[in-house]
Design an enzyme around this catalytic site. Sequence first.
Site, mmCIF file in Angstrom:
data_model
loop_
_atom_site.group_PDB
_atom_site.id
_atom_site.type_symbol
_atom_site.label_atom_id
_atom_site.label_comp_id
_atom_site.label_asym_id
_atom_site.label_seq_id
_atom_site.Cartn_x
_atom_site.Cartn_y
_atom_site.Cartn_z
ATOM 1 N N HIS A 157 33.964 47.043 34.907
ATOM 2 C CA HIS A 157 33.392 45.849 35.587
ATOM 3 C C HIS A 157 33.814 44.548 34.889
ATOM 4 O O HIS A 157 33.091 43.564 34.960
ATOM 5 C CB HIS A 157 31.863 45.914 35.659
ATOM 6 C CG HIS A 157 31.328 47.241 36.078
ATOM 7 N ND1 HIS A 157 31.064 47.563 37.393
ATOM 8 C CD2 HIS A 157 31.042 48.356 35.354
ATOM 9 C CE1 HIS A 157 30.619 48.811 37.453
ATOM 10 N NE2 HIS A 157 30.600 49.320 36.237
ATOM 11 N N SER A 278 53.861 23.070 33.349
ATOM 12 C CA SER A 278 53.298 22.309 34.460
ATOM 13 C C SER A 278 54.014 20.969 34.546
ATOM 14 O O SER A 278 54.377 20.392 33.523
ATOM 15 C CB SER A 278 51.799 22.102 34.218
ATOM 16 O OG SER A 278 51.358 20.957 34.918
ATOM 17 N N LYS A 284 50.437 22.827 29.245
ATOM 18 C CA LYS A 284 50.310 24.113 29.942
ATOM 19 C C LYS A 284 51.469 25.082 29.676
ATOM 20 O O LYS A 284 52.616 24.697 29.620
ATOM 21 C CB LYS A 284 50.219 23.893 31.461
ATOM 22 C CG LYS A 284 48.950 23.250 31.936
ATOM 23 C CD LYS A 284 47.705 24.115 31.771
ATOM 24 C CE LYS A 284 47.688 25.324 32.673
ATOM 25 N NZ LYS A 284 47.297 24.997 34.048
ATOM 26 N N GLU A 291 52.041 36.159 37.855
ATOM 27 C CA GLU A 291 51.362 35.792 39.102
ATOM 28 C C GLU A 291 52.233 36.103 40.315
ATOM 29 O O GLU A 291 51.751 36.579 41.348
ATOM 30 C CB GLU A 291 51.022 34.300 39.101
ATOM 31 C CG GLU A 291 49.913 33.944 38.126
ATOM 32 C CD GLU A 291 49.760 32.435 37.976
ATOM 33 O OE1 GLU A 291 48.686 31.927 38.309
ATOM 34 O OE2 GLU A 291 50.716 31.772 37.540
#
Length: 462
Positions: A157, A278, A284, A291
Amino acid sequence: MSEKLWAGRFKEKTAKIVETFTSSIDVDQRLYAYDIQGSIAHCQTLAKAAIISAEEADELIAGLEKIKQEIDEETLPYSDALEDIHTHIESRLAEIVGKVAHKLHTARSRNDQVALDVRMYLRDQVESITQLLFELQKVLVGLAKRHIETVLPGYTHLQRAQPILLAHHLMAYYEMFSRDSERLQDGLVRINVMPLGSAALAGTPHPIDRKYTAELLGFEKVSANSVDSVSDRDFIIEFLSAAGICMMHLSRLSEELIIWSSAEFGFIELPDAFATGSSIMPQKKNPDVAELIRGKSGRVFGNLMAVLTLMKSLPLSYNRDMQEDKTLLFDATDILTACVEIYIQLLPNIKINKTIMQKAAASGYLNATDMADYLVTKGMPFREAHHCVGQVVSYALGLKKEIHELSIKQLQQHAPQIEDDVFDYLATQQMIDRRTSIGGTATQTVKTAIKAAEQKLKKSTH
Ligand code: ARG
């Protein structure tokens, strides 16, 4: 170039818009080598049946080989007017060898030809993707070997559950990719079936030896029913399903890398070469590669659904709808190949923050289950022990302490049978190493699993 192969029964020229709309050359041009190889085998089959002479076969084969070279060198121009790769090759053959080219299409149709080409393509793709998965498995085993002492919290979980070895976690992916590889290869039995000679749908009156064609092209079987041969694409659906499952595994791995590389987890740092920045936030370092793999998995699942939908209402036998299958199939093989290739290179270069992982495994009451097991060893029934440890956790939470940070007196208030040995029992490494059941996270057990994997990889034909 010459007029359409099927122009005979038409009075009007095909509308330009229709040529563009029906053309599949942009997509199926990648089948050219298979198409030529198939045509060469077909020539030999026609010659064996004395449908063409040996000289004619030689002429045709020489022409086909020349076309292969032209396409290899990208000198053959493509045109929508010639619809697909099969027609391009046949038209070019007529330019090179003249009239004899018109004999090549005896006893076959583009319907069985395209089925043949795709089967040959997929056979090779299964081989190369399996090879890549094999490399990926080797990378995972290598990484697991390096992290046989690294501990992290195992989750259920997404809540910290019990400590495990990072090696054990990595070997879970090894198992998934082993099954993916098996699944892909299992499909070969059904892919490796030779459809040529089914012709348009009903078979051919010409006395060709289909088994000979199969032999020449390395097929194990000849398709048993001509209608089925030209009309089913279940072998593509099966491949897409196996590819989809594999992408699902890659996507879960991606998800873990994404969250593990967040500041909140801090378990890993992705290699600079595999991360992106970024355009606005200079600080970043983004996990875009992982992804994208997670995102591309959706595309492969979609392609599976698209081919199923494409096929589900088609009356037998061939229907032009089926031309769409290749866009979807090629997209899936490209995605799967690229994603596995990325992880083969990315995984060995991840920086693993052992200390942070270890620290995370030492807090959050990950030893609560073991404390209950401890009480069981002291004679308490498990349900009672579970309840008792629940109270210990609640008590420790109140003091903002972990179970093992409580004093022996504080522990004994909850269960008088607790002794000093409890602290050893609750130490992370001890908890891990007690889990010696087959497939458990104990160091020795994981080492055995790694050894078994190495043996299997060594024996593999790849
Ligand atoms: N390009 C077609 C396909 O990919 C194969 C040709 C069959 N065309 C036809 N009109 N029978 O399915």
